[in-house]
Scaffold this active site. Structure first.
Site, PDB file in Angstrom:
ATOM      1  N   ASP A  29     -15.566   6.484  -4.984  1.00 25.35           N
ATOM      2  CA  ASP A  29     -15.287   5.989  -6.333  1.00 25.35           C
ATOM      3  C   ASP A  29     -14.061   5.078  -6.371  1.00 25.35           C
ATOM      4  O   ASP A  29     -13.047   5.396  -7.002  1.00 25.35           O
ATOM      5  CB  ASP A  29     -15.102   7.173  -7.300  1.00 25.35           C
ATOM      6  N   GLU A 203     -26.722   3.978 -15.587  1.00 24.33           N
ATOM      7  CA  GLU A 203     -26.645   5.381 -15.185  1.00 24.33           C
ATOM      8  C   GLU A 203     -25.238   5.935 -15.408  1.00 24.33           C
ATOM      9  O   GLU A 203     -25.048   6.915 -16.103  1.00 24.33           O
ATOM     10  CB  GLU A 203     -27.032   5.532 -13.709  1.00 24.33           C
ATOM     11  N   GLU A 322       4.537   0.680   8.193  1.00 22.68           N
ATOM     12  CA  GLU A 322       4.243   2.112   8.215  1.00 22.68           C
ATOM     13  C   GLU A 322       3.169   2.414   9.264  1.00 22.68           C
ATOM     14  O   GLU A 322       2.184   1.678   9.387  1.00 22.68           O
ATOM     15  CB  GLU A 322       3.777   2.580   6.835  1.00 22.68           C
ATOM     16  N   GLU A 324       1.114   4.587   8.988  1.00 20.73           N
ATOM     17  CA  GLU A 324      -0.094   4.901   8.217  1.00 20.73           C
ATOM     18  C   GLU A 324      -0.695   3.654   7.566  1.00 20.73           C
ATOM     19  O   GLU A 324      -1.565   3.775   6.707  1.00 20.73           O
ATOM     20  CB  GLU A 324       0.216   5.982   7.184  1.00 20.73           C
TER      21      GLU A 324
END
Ligand SMILES: [Ca+2]
Ligand SMILES: [Ca+2]
Length: 443
Positions: A29, A203, A322, A324
């Protein structure tokens, strides 16, 4: 280390497979937000091995180039909302007057119904707190999308199976004019084959925005499996006209969810599928594609790819980066670092992290990494191109006495010029070797 997340199974290191965006956890999402020169990506998080939409927290990622993504961890979870029982599902964040508002659906414990809460933070990466201490709206429906029009009027739309909106007040945490319903007509939202109680294609998962004076509602269509369709309108509340398919039914997830932004001169479409090993309808992953609107403002058909977009920028190795911040990884996980932000960990022999399009320029001379190790440590191989590319440097990492006991190690590098993909490959004995917080080259 005993609280380790279960690792998502590894993918083979295929060339320039930049989708999914995140490989070390499942994400779902997507809701992108461009702020201050970066794109922030707000996602849900499917737990490993899920057999339902088992979701407990939300995640934030960011990028300056659409190919290297920084993990900002989980600055909002079910625990943020004292009234929330379960289901940390699809939301969207927006900035207003220096604050960041993140609208999310969760089950209200008191009523057992889906309601929409709002988190607020002073930074796009949080931490977020419950802005009002109760649901903003509640009618049992999900999937909020938020949009601020040019005149400052903000709208929150949501709904499955219906489509609703409220006019948010300038405080972004209250609304005026009641809860309104957008009529789901076949002219507005298409005709669903054998639709029954759902006669239109709509939907769930609306994503509403404005471009060149036209309003767009991009949404998950049909079910199941879903495709992504869209409608346009001359105003924020209609009348809507169905415009067809954005992304066909593809990938091994029976849901999909759109998110669209313009960034650094191009347009990008975010979605999810089941592309990671172990992936499927309840173990999804977010991906992104670059696209260009047609001259009449229509959206072309966009297909899912493994390659993703080309880099929108280079990465500067002479500033702190970083650990990450990742284009593609093998074997690592992430966790909050005692020095702030996140670090990579659960590093074993052969694990590696790739970053793309690193602008070394005339040449790097030294590599420095911020490391911690409660074991005997190991080494960081600095490689160019891929995990089997040329080794241009090797830093030894000794034990530091703790997994969050940080020190910096440096080593010389040679032959590092131009713009290249960089791989840090970790080597050592058995077990976990060390953690890495950040790295930086010196010219
Ligand atoms: Ca590992
Ligand atoms: Ca870090």
């Amino acid at each position: 280390m005993t609280a380790a997340l279960c690792a998502v199974a590894l993918l083979p290191g295929t060339a320039h497979a930049d989708n999914p965006i995140v490989q070390h956890i499942y994400t779902a999402d997507p809701a992108p937000l461009v702020h201050n020169g970066r794109v922030y990506l707000y996602t849900g998080h499917d737990e490993d091995g899920s057999t339902y939409f088992t979701m407990k927290d939300w995640r934030v990622w960011s990028s300056a180039d659409m190919v290297n993504w920084t993990d900002h961890g989980s600055p909002m979870s079910l625990a943020t909302f004292s009234w929330a029982k379960q289901d940390a599902w699809a939301g969207q964040a927006v900035e207003r007057n220096g604050k960041f508002y993140w609208y999310v659906p969760v089950v209200n414990r008191a009523t057992g119904r889906m309601a929409i809460g709002v988190g607020v933070a002073d930074s796009p990466t949080g931490p977020f707190r419950d802005a009002i201490g109760h649901p903003l709206v509640e009618n049992g429906e999900i999937d909020p999308t938020v949009f601020i029009d040019d005149n400052g009027q903000a709208y929150l739309y949501w709904g499955n199976p219906n489509l609703w909106y409220v006019r948010l007040n300038a405080d972004m945490t209250s609304y005026s004019g009641g809860v309104n319903q957008i009529p789901l007509t076949t002219a507005g939202f298409g005709t669903r084959p054998n639709g029954g109680s759902r006669p239109t294609m709509y939907e769930e998962g609306p994503w509403v925005y404005k471009r060149n004076g036209q309003y767009y509602n991009v949404f998950a269509a049909k079910c199941c499996s879903e495709f992504i369709g869209y409608s346009t309108s001359p105003g924020p509340t209609g009348p809507w006209t169905y415009r067809g398919t954005v992304m066909p039914t593809q990938g091994s997830s029976f849901t999909n969810h759109p998110g669209i932004v313009d960034y650094k001169g191009s347009s990008y479409f975010f979605y999810h599928n089941g592309a990671l090993p172990g992936g499927g309808g309840y173990t999804r992953s977010v991906s992104v594609e670059k696209f260009a609107y047609n001259a009449d403002g229509s959206i072309p058909t966009i297909n899912m790819t493994n390659s993703g977009p080309p880099p929108a920028d280079t990465l500067d190795p002479y500033t702190r980066q970083e650990a990450e911040t990742i284009n593609w990884e093998s074997g690592i996980e992430t966790e909050p670092a005692s020095e702030g932000g996140m670090n990579i960990g659960w590093i074993e022999n052969g694990d590696n992290v790739k970053v793309r399009n690193v602008a070394f320029g005339a040449g790097a001379k030294t590599f420095t990494a911020r490391v911690a190790s409660a074991s005997a440590g190991g080494a960081i191989e600095v490689r160019l191109g891929s995990a089997t590319g040329t080794v241009v440097g090797r830093c030894t990492v000794a034990g530091t006495g703790g997994w969050q006991t940080w020190t910096s190690v440096s080593c010389p590098v040679t032959g590092v010029t131009g713009t290249q993909d960089l791989v840090l490959r970790f080597t050592g004995g058995s077990g976990y070797l060390f953690n890495v917080n950040w790295w930086q080259f010196a010219a």
